[in-house]
Design a protein around this motif. Structure first.
Motif, mmCIF file in Angstrom:
data_model
loop_
_atom_site.group_PDB
_atom_site.id
_atom_site.type_symbol
_atom_site.label_atom_id
_atom_site.label_comp_id
_atom_site.label_asym_id
_atom_site.label_seq_id
_atom_site.Cartn_x
_atom_site.Cartn_y
_atom_site.Cartn_z
ATOM 1 N N GLU A 1 0.829 -1.214 0.000
ATOM 2 C CA GLU A 1 0.000 0.000 0.000
ATOM 3 C C GLU A 1 0.861 1.260 0.000
ATOM 4 O O GLU A 1 0.578 2.232 -0.692
ATOM 5 C CB GLU A 1 -0.927 0.013 1.222
ATOM 6 N N VAL A 2 1.924 1.203 0.824
ATOM 7 C CA VAL A 2 2.822 2.356 0.907
ATOM 8 C C VAL A 2 3.484 2.582 -0.455
ATOM 9 O O VAL A 2 3.548 3.699 -0.962
ATOM 10 C CB VAL A 2 3.907 2.133 1.981
ATOM 11 N N GLU A 3 3.931 1.485 -1.061
ATOM 12 C CA GLU A 3 4.613 1.560 -2.356
ATOM 13 C C GLU A 3 3.655 2.104 -3.425
ATOM 14 O O GLU A 3 4.000 2.967 -4.227
ATOM 15 C CB GLU A 3 5.102 0.153 -2.748
ATOM 16 N N ARG A 4 2.433 1.609 -3.368
ATOM 17 C CA ARG A 4 1.421 2.009 -4.340
ATOM 18 C C ARG A 4 1.164 3.527 -4.240
ATOM 19 O O ARG A 4 1.132 4.228 -5.248
ATOM 20 C CB ARG A 4 0.140 1.236 -4.023
ATOM 21 N N GLU A 5 1.030 3.981 -3.012
ATOM 22 C CA GLU A 5 0.762 5.405 -2.788
ATOM 23 C C GLU A 5 1.926 6.258 -3.292
ATOM 24 O O GLU A 5 1.738 7.304 -3.909
ATOM 25 C CB GLU A 5 0.594 5.628 -1.283
ATOM 26 N N TYR A 6 3.142 5.745 -3.062
ATOM 27 C CA TYR A 6 4.334 6.481 -3.453
ATOM 28 C C TYR A 6 4.434 6.581 -4.978
ATOM 29 O O TYR A 6 4.637 7.651 -5.542
ATOM 30 C CB TYR A 6 5.570 5.775 -2.865
ATOM 31 N N ILE A 7 4.215 5.446 -5.625
ATOM 32 C CA ILE A 7 4.292 5.438 -7.090
ATOM 33 C C ILE A 7 3.195 6.328 -7.680
ATOM 34 O O ILE A 7 3.434 7.100 -8.607
ATOM 35 C CB ILE A 7 4.199 3.986 -7.639
ATOM 36 N N LEU A 8 2.002 6.252 -7.106
ATOM 37 C CA LEU A 8 0.910 7.108 -7.579
ATOM 38 C C LEU A 8 1.269 8.585 -7.455
ATOM 39 O O LEU A 8 0.984 9.382 -8.347
ATOM 40 C CB LEU A 8 -0.369 6.828 -6.774
ATOM 41 N N GLY A 9 1.911 8.933 -6.335
ATOM 42 C CA GLY A 9 2.321 10.325 -6.102
ATOM 43 C C GLY A 9 3.281 10.784 -7.183
ATOM 44 O O GLY A 9 3.156 11.885 -7.727
ATOM 45 N N VAL A 10 4.241 9.920 -7.510
ATOM 46 C CA VAL A 10 5.231 10.285 -8.541
ATOM 47 C C VAL A 10 4.558 10.389 -9.911
ATOM 48 O O VAL A 10 4.801 11.325 -10.674
ATOM 49 C CB VAL A 10 6.385 9.248 -8.569
ATOM 50 N N LEU A 11 3.684 9.444 -10.202
ATOM 51 C CA LEU A 11 2.973 9.470 -11.483
ATOM 52 C C LEU A 11 2.143 10.738 -11.621
ATOM 53 O O LEU A 11 2.041 11.326 -12.703
ATOM 54 C CB LEU A 11 2.070 8.235 -11.608
ATOM 55 N N ASP A 12 1.582 11.149 -10.503
ATOM 56 C CA ASP A 12 0.797 12.377 -10.488
ATOM 57 C C ASP A 12 1.652 13.557 -10.908
ATOM 58 O O ASP A 12 1.262 14.404 -11.705
ATOM 59 C CB ASP A 12 0.300 12.618 -9.061
ATOM 60 N N LYS A 13 2.866 13.584 -10.329
ATOM 61 C CA LYS A 13 3.808 14.674 -10.600
ATOM 62 C C LYS A 13 4.163 14.730 -12.075
ATOM 63 O O LYS A 13 4.313 15.798 -12.653
ATOM 64 C CB LYS A 13 5.080 14.461 -9.778
ATOM 65 N N CYS A 14 4.383 13.554 -12.690
ATOM 66 C CA CYS A 14 4.797 13.584 -14.094
ATOM 67 C C CYS A 14 3.612 13.297 -15.029
ATOM 68 O O CYS A 14 3.826 12.831 -16.149
ATOM 69 C CB CYS A 14 6.007 12.684 -14.354
ATOM 70 N N ARG A 15 2.447 13.566 -14.533
ATOM 71 C CA ARG A 15 1.207 13.485 -15.307
ATOM 72 C C ARG A 15 1.092 12.161 -16.062
ATOM 73 O O ARG A 15 0.736 12.124 -17.236
ATOM 74 C CB ARG A 15 1.088 14.679 -16.266
ATOM 75 N N GLY A 16 1.434 11.109 -15.387
ATOM 76 C CA GLY A 16 1.224 9.774 -15.941
ATOM 77 C C GLY A 16 2.315 9.278 -16.872
ATOM 78 O O GLY A 16 2.270 8.161 -17.379
ATOM 79 N N LYS A 17 3.335 10.111 -17.066
ATOM 80 C CA LYS A 17 4.412 9.707 -17.974
ATOM 81 C C LYS A 17 5.335 8.701 -17.282
ATOM 82 O O LYS A 17 5.885 9.000 -16.221
ATOM 83 C CB LYS A 17 5.202 10.956 -18.378
ATOM 84 N N GLY B 1 12.169 12.973 -17.388
ATOM 85 C CA GLY B 1 11.128 13.518 -16.474
ATOM 86 C C GLY B 1 10.014 12.523 -16.219
ATOM 87 O O GLY B 1 9.024 12.849 -15.557
ATOM 88 N N GLY B 2 10.159 11.302 -16.706
ATOM 89 C CA GLY B 2 9.129 10.294 -16.457
ATOM 90 C C GLY B 2 9.310 9.643 -15.093
ATOM 91 O O GLY B 2 10.342 9.800 -14.435
ATOM 92 N N ALA B 3 8.271 8.884 -14.669
ATOM 93 C CA ALA B 3 8.288 8.284 -13.329
ATOM 94 C C ALA B 3 9.462 7.327 -13.138
ATOM 95 O O ALA B 3 10.080 7.294 -12.071
ATOM 96 C CB ALA B 3 6.971 7.564 -13.072
ATOM 97 N N ALA B 4 9.801 6.567 -14.187
ATOM 98 C CA ALA B 4 10.892 5.594 -14.057
ATOM 99 C C ALA B 4 12.200 6.317 -13.748
ATOM 100 O O ALA B 4 12.971 5.903 -12.872
ATOM 101 C CB ALA B 4 11.019 4.785 -15.349
ATOM 102 N N GLU B 5 12.407 7.438 -14.438
ATOM 103 C CA GLU B 5 13.642 8.197 -14.211
ATOM 104 C C GLU B 5 13.659 8.758 -12.780
ATOM 105 O O GLU B 5 14.654 8.647 -12.063
ATOM 106 C CB GLU B 5 13.736 9.336 -15.229
ATOM 107 N N ILE B 6 12.530 9.330 -12.355
ATOM 108 C CA ILE B 6 12.460 9.919 -11.007
ATOM 109 C C ILE B 6 12.679 8.854 -9.935
ATOM 110 O O ILE B 6 13.377 9.066 -8.942
ATOM 111 C CB ILE B 6 11.096 10.625 -10.791
ATOM 112 N N LEU B 7 12.083 7.695 -10.170
ATOM 113 C CA LEU B 7 12.192 6.638 -9.157
ATOM 114 C C LEU B 7 13.505 5.864 -9.253
ATOM 115 O O LEU B 7 13.817 5.046 -8.384
ATOM 116 C CB LEU B 7 11.022 5.659 -9.307
#
Ligand SMILES: Nc1ncnc2c1ncn2[C@@H]1O[C@H](COP(=O)(O)OP(=O)(O)OP(=O)(O)O)[C@@H](O)[C@H]1O
Ligand SMILES: [Mg+2]
Length: 336
Positions: A280-296, A301-307
């Protein structure tokens, strides 16, 4: 010869709540200083009970048979404070139609409570110092000095040491007032007192509102503990008063805090309430990052790069956590 109970000084602290070590220390200080004539300086944030403590000291002192006199240095316009404190003779300035007795004289043989002392203008700081040191005052326009026997209790929510260091408060007056300092800790630093204070206020307000057996739900108790109480005891008092007026039945299930619980406070609440799984924690975290990069997910600037994850690893997690089903951005994850 044994001391009878009636010979012992009677302290009435029944209105003062505090079971934790901080307030117990304050009560101890109070019991030591009340019976003396010493000047007391009470310091603490707004709503921590400075006035309540001042009254408790006066009420436990040999001067308790006379009323404590209070001057609020913050609410009076600077040009009126001198007359308020020391009084004036008739005709001493325009508008002085009658002689007026100042609060210092009124407090003769009693206690003068100088509230918000940190707000006293510099010229009056000098005059106050003189009055305390010489134990005499002069009315404005007066021809002679008047002897006074006044016990001083001062209070402030300012950091007076800092005011002195920054030359806004006279150091000689500070040292004259700081004979017996009492520092009231903010409520967030004595959370063990919250249940007792809550019970005290509930008892008072429930009685006034004609409600019986009022209790707090355990969720509300947790919220009271998690909140950081910028307005201290006064804020707790008001929150409970409001909640009792608005409650249905006899259990308070909802409280209305003036400022929202901060993220950290909410988080600690969530942690206490149910332990979230790692997924759940991981899911919330990934969702937060995806939100930031508007689903990219991939590319700059995509989520994979940020994470810091390979695109394929992230995709795998996204799939595993079922994110694509509910997330507001349509995330294209190749389905195997
Ligand atoms: N230890 C306590 N036990 C019971 N009631 C308390 C306690 N401390 C404060 N209160 C209540 O909280 C309210 C605020 O207290 P008080 O007016 O003494 O605070 P204060 O420090 O003078 O605040 P301010 O700096 O805003 O003037 C009062 O209604 C007082 O009765
Ligand atoms: Mg006050």
């Amino acid at each position: 010869m044994s001391l009878e109970k009636s010979d012992m000084p009677q302290y009435n602290y029944s209105d003062l709540i505090g079971a934790g070590p901080e307030m117990q220390h304050v009560f101890y200080m109070l019991s030591q200083v009340s019976i003396t004539q010493s000047t007391v300086l009470i310091m603490g944030e707004t709503g921590t009970g400075k006035e309540l403590i001042a009254r408790a000291i006066h009420n436990a002192s040999p001067r308790r048979n006379k009323l404590m006199v209070k001057v609020n240095c913050a609410t009076l316009p600077p040009n009126l404070i001198e007359s308020e404190l020391f009084g004036h003779e008739r005709g001493s300035f325009t508008g002085a139609l009658e002689r007026r007795i100042g609060k210092f004289e009124l407090a003769n043989h009693s206690t003068l409570f100088l509230d918000e002392i940190g707000e006293l203008p510099p010229d009056l700081q000098v005059k106050l110092l003189r009055a305390i040191q010489e134990k005499e005052i002069e009315r404005i326009g007066g021809k002679h000095t008047i002897k006074t026997d006044v016990r001083i209790i001062a209070a402030t929510n300012r950091n007076l040491q800092k005011e002195v260091a920054e030359s806004r408060f006279r150091s000689d007056l500070f040292y004259r007032l700081n004979v017996f300092p009492i520092v009231l800790p903010p409520l967030r630093e004595r959370k063990e007192d919250i249940p007792l204070l809550a019970a005290h206020f509930i008892d008072r307000f429930a009685r006034t509102a004609g409600k019986k057996n009022v209790r707090l739900s355990s969720m509300v108790m947790k919220q009271l503990n998690a909140y950081n109480w910028p307005g201290n005891v006064r804020e707790l008092e008001h929150v409970l008063e409001r909640s009792i007026l608005l409650m249905q039945g006899n259990i308070i299930r909802e409280i209305h805090l003036s400022s929202p619980l901060s993220k950290a406070e909410n988080k600690s609440k969530a942690d206490e309430d149910y332990s979230r799984t790692l997924a759940e924690v991981e899911r919330e975290y990934i969702l937060g990052v995806l939100d930031k990069c508007r689903g990219k997910v991939f590319g700059p600037g995509g989520a994979a790069e940020i994470l810091g994850l390979h695109v394929s690893t992230l995709n795998h997690r996204i799939r595993k956590l079922g994110i694509h089903k509910e997330h507001k951005y349509f995330i294209k994850v190749p389905q195997h």
